[in-house]
Every structure is written in C-alpha cells, then in structure tokens.
Design an enzyme around this catalytic site. Structure first.
Site, PDB file in Angstrom:
ATOM      1  CG  ASN A  72      -1.695   1.250   1.413  1.00 52.51           C
ATOM      2  OD1 ASN A  72      -1.826   2.037   0.471  1.00 52.51           O
ATOM      3  ND2 ASN A  72      -2.235   1.453   2.608  1.00 52.51           N
TER       4      ASN A  72
ATOM      5  CE  LYS B 100       0.178   3.568   4.740  1.00 50.69           C
ATOM      6  NZ  LYS B 100       0.030   3.757   6.159  1.00 50.69           N
TER       7      LYS B 100
ATOM      8  CG  HIS C 141      -5.840   1.953   5.259  1.00 51.69           C
ATOM      9  ND1 HIS C 141      -5.397   2.936   6.107  1.00 51.69           N
ATOM     10  CD2 HIS C 141      -4.804   1.100   5.078  1.00 51.69           C
ATOM     11  CE1 HIS C 141      -4.135   2.689   6.427  1.00 51.69           C
ATOM     12  NE2 HIS C 141      -3.744   1.586   5.818  1.00 51.69           N
TER      13      HIS C 141
ATOM     14  CD  GLU D  28      -3.045   5.615   6.568  1.00 47.82           C
ATOM     15  OE1 GLU D  28      -3.091   5.650   5.329  1.00 47.82           O
ATOM     16  OE2 GLU D  28      -2.096   5.110   7.197  1.00 47.82           O
TER      17      GLU D  28
ATOM     18  CD  GLU E  40      -3.569  -2.533   7.397  1.00 47.17           C
ATOM     19  OE1 GLU E  40      -2.469  -2.759   6.911  1.00 47.17           O
ATOM     20  OE2 GLU E  40      -4.210  -1.496   7.182  1.00 47.17           O
TER      21      GLU E  40
ATOM     22  N   GLY F 111       2.351   2.378  10.722  1.00 46.42           N
ATOM     23  CA  GLY F 111       3.279   3.497  10.557  1.00 46.42           C
ATOM     24  C   GLY F 111       3.986   3.924  11.832  1.00 46.42           C
TER      25      GLY F 111
ATOM     26  CB  SER G 182       5.206  -1.504  12.123  1.00 46.71           C
ATOM     27  OG  SER G 182       4.789  -0.161  12.281  1.00 46.71           O
TER      28      SER G 182
HETATM   29  C1  PEP Z   1      -0.852   0.240   6.064  1.00 43.55           C
HETATM   30  O1  PEP Z   1      -0.993   1.446   5.997  1.00 43.55           O
HETATM   31  O2  PEP Z   1      -1.682  -0.534   5.555  1.00 43.55           O
HETATM   32  C2  PEP Z   1       0.318  -0.253   6.780  1.00 43.55           C
HETATM   33  C3  PEP Z   1       0.343  -1.503   7.160  1.00 43.55           C
HETATM   34  O3  PEP Z   1       1.312   0.653   7.017  1.00 43.55           O
HETATM   35  P1  PEP Z   1       2.761   0.361   7.661  1.00 43.55           P
HETATM   36  O4  PEP Z   1       3.254  -0.940   7.081  1.00 43.55           O
HETATM   37  O5  PEP Z   1       3.596   1.529   7.267  1.00 43.55           O
HETATM   38  O6  PEP Z   1       2.550   0.261   9.121  1.00 43.55           O
END
Ligand code: PEP
Length: 252
Positions: free
Chosen positions: A9, A11, A97, A99, A169, A175, A215
């Site tokens: 992803n 973003k 997601h 976000e 998630e 992040g 992460s």
């Molecule tokens: C995401 O935004 O789906 C995600 C898993 O981000 P990150 O790997 O940066 O934590």
C-alpha cells in the site's frame, strides 16, 4: 488451499517518475525470485494505476487500487469508480483502511457499500479492520474487529464472501514501528477465522486469506507469516523500497 498474498500500500507517496522507477525495480526483482505460491499485489496511487498495469501485464504481480467510491459513475467530484478499475483489469482494491476511517469518516455501513460495488465487478476487496490503542488497552479489540467484520462483510452470501481478502491492521501498529507480536497477530487472525467459520462454514474459513498489516518489515515478516492463521501482509512504509519489499515477499 487459501492464497498467500503480500500487498504493498503505497498510500499518497512517490512522484510519477519515482513510481515508475520503483515499479520497474520490483518487477525486475520479482523475475529473479521464487514466490512459491504467494501473490504480490502493488497498490499505487490511482494516478499511477494504468502505468502499473502496463508493467504488470508482463510481470509477476497483480495491481490493486487504494480506494473507490461505491457507484459506477455520477456526480462525485474527485472520486474513482469500480467500473473504471474494472476497465484496467484490476484484481484488488483496499477498502476500510484506518486512515480512511479516521480522516474521511468512513463507517462500517459505507464500507459495506464499497464491498458490494467491487464484487459486482469481480474486483477482490482487501478489507481492513483493526482496533485503536485505547480499544486494545480496554480489552475491547475483539469486539471492535467483530463489529467491523460483521457490519461490512457478513451480509454477503458465501459465494461472494469467498472473494474477500481480510487484512487485520491494529491501528496502533500502522506506521508507528510498533509491530503486533506474533502471538497478538495469530490470536486475532484465529479469532477472525472463527467468526467466518461460525457465520459460513469451516471450509470457507479455511479458504479465507487473512493478512497482517502494521509496521511489517523485512526483519519481522518471516515470524509473522509463519503463524498458522497469518496468510501474508498488507505493507505500507516497507513497500516503498524495492529491496525491503522483496525481502518481505520472500518471507514465506
Ligand atoms: C498500512 O498502511 O496498511 C500499513 C500496514 O502501514 P505500515 O506498514 O507503514 O505500518
């Protein structure tokens, strides 16, 4: 057996030329590795989807979008539709997601409409769910995830549901550099699979791909993916560097 998937992803990152470089680097590197049975999915910003599908056509990865509006067309300024994605032959689209839930106030009900809009065009939703830190600290994480899954997915009949990929998630891990432990990931993935089994049946639960996101990186992917109910990852930051992303996709 269910599919193992690693989806990147991106973003809202990369200029057009940076994106071109990264896609080419990943495509070239994928030619050299044994993915076993895993599928790699790149989800760039929508502006780069066509360029990405052009490369994917001759390479070993699929393409996904990061979002849609749940109508085929209409007066929805700034949005893109599942019909547009279908014309690009896109295989996947991320929805739900955290976000989008946080910054765009997307609710479980609105996400349900996106699920239906995608499935109508045979695009597989990568449905994200997960709790925020205060919910975990209060011990409510299972209830939160259960509600997200039930309210956005469990209206589907079994033939439709089987096309959904779920991504757990935990929002506190996205992040932040704080990854869920392998035990925390496995516990929630097994819980989600149990929900699917109770709603549909054991076979459907067994066939459902459940990804971990938050992460995940080249160092921790192997132990996360080794968990019996973790079928791969949805990768944010670490999908923006070809070498680290390649390390992750070869972590099965
Ligand atoms: C995401 O935004 O789906 C995600 C898993 O981000 P990150 O790997 O940066 O934590």
């Amino acid at each position: 057996m269910r599919k193992q998937i690693v989806a990147g992803n991106w973003k809202m990152n990369k200029t057009f030329s940076e994106a071109e470089t990264l896609i080419t680097e990943i495509a070239d590197a994928l030619d050299e590795v044994d993915l076993k049975d895993a599928e790699v999915v790149l989800c760039p910003p929508s502006l780069y989807l066509e360029m990405t599908t052009d490369v994917a056509f001759e390479s070993n990865f699929k393409v996904g979008a990061q979002n849609i509006y749940p109508e085929d067309s209409g007066a929805f300024t700034g949005e893109i539709s599942p019909l547009m994605l279908k014309e690009l032959n896109l295989a996947y689209c991320i929805i739900g997601h955290s976000e989008r839930r946080k910054y765009f106030n997307e609710t479980n009900e609105f996400i349900q409409r996106k699920v239906d809009a995608l499935l109508k065009h045979n695009i597989r939703p990568i449905f994200c769910c997960g709790e925020v830190l205060p919910e975990r600290e209060a011990g409510n994480h299972f209830d939160v995830v259960k509600r997200q899954v039930e309210e956005s997915l469990f209206h589907l009949n079994v033939d439709a549901f089987i096309n959904v990929v779920i991504a757990y998630e935990p929002v506190w891990a996205i992040g932040t550099g704080v990854t869920a432990s392998k035990e925390q990931a496995q516990e929630m993935h097994a819980f989600i699979r149990g929900l699917v089994s109770a709603k549909y049946d054991g076979n459907t639960a067994n066939e459902t791909t459940i990804l971990y996101g938050g992460s995940c990186n080249g160092k921790n992917a192997r132990e996360l993916f080794a968990q019996p109910d973790v079928d791969g990852g949805l990768i944010g930051g670490a999908s923006l560097k070809a070498d680290e992303f390649l390390q992750i996709v070869t972590s099965f």
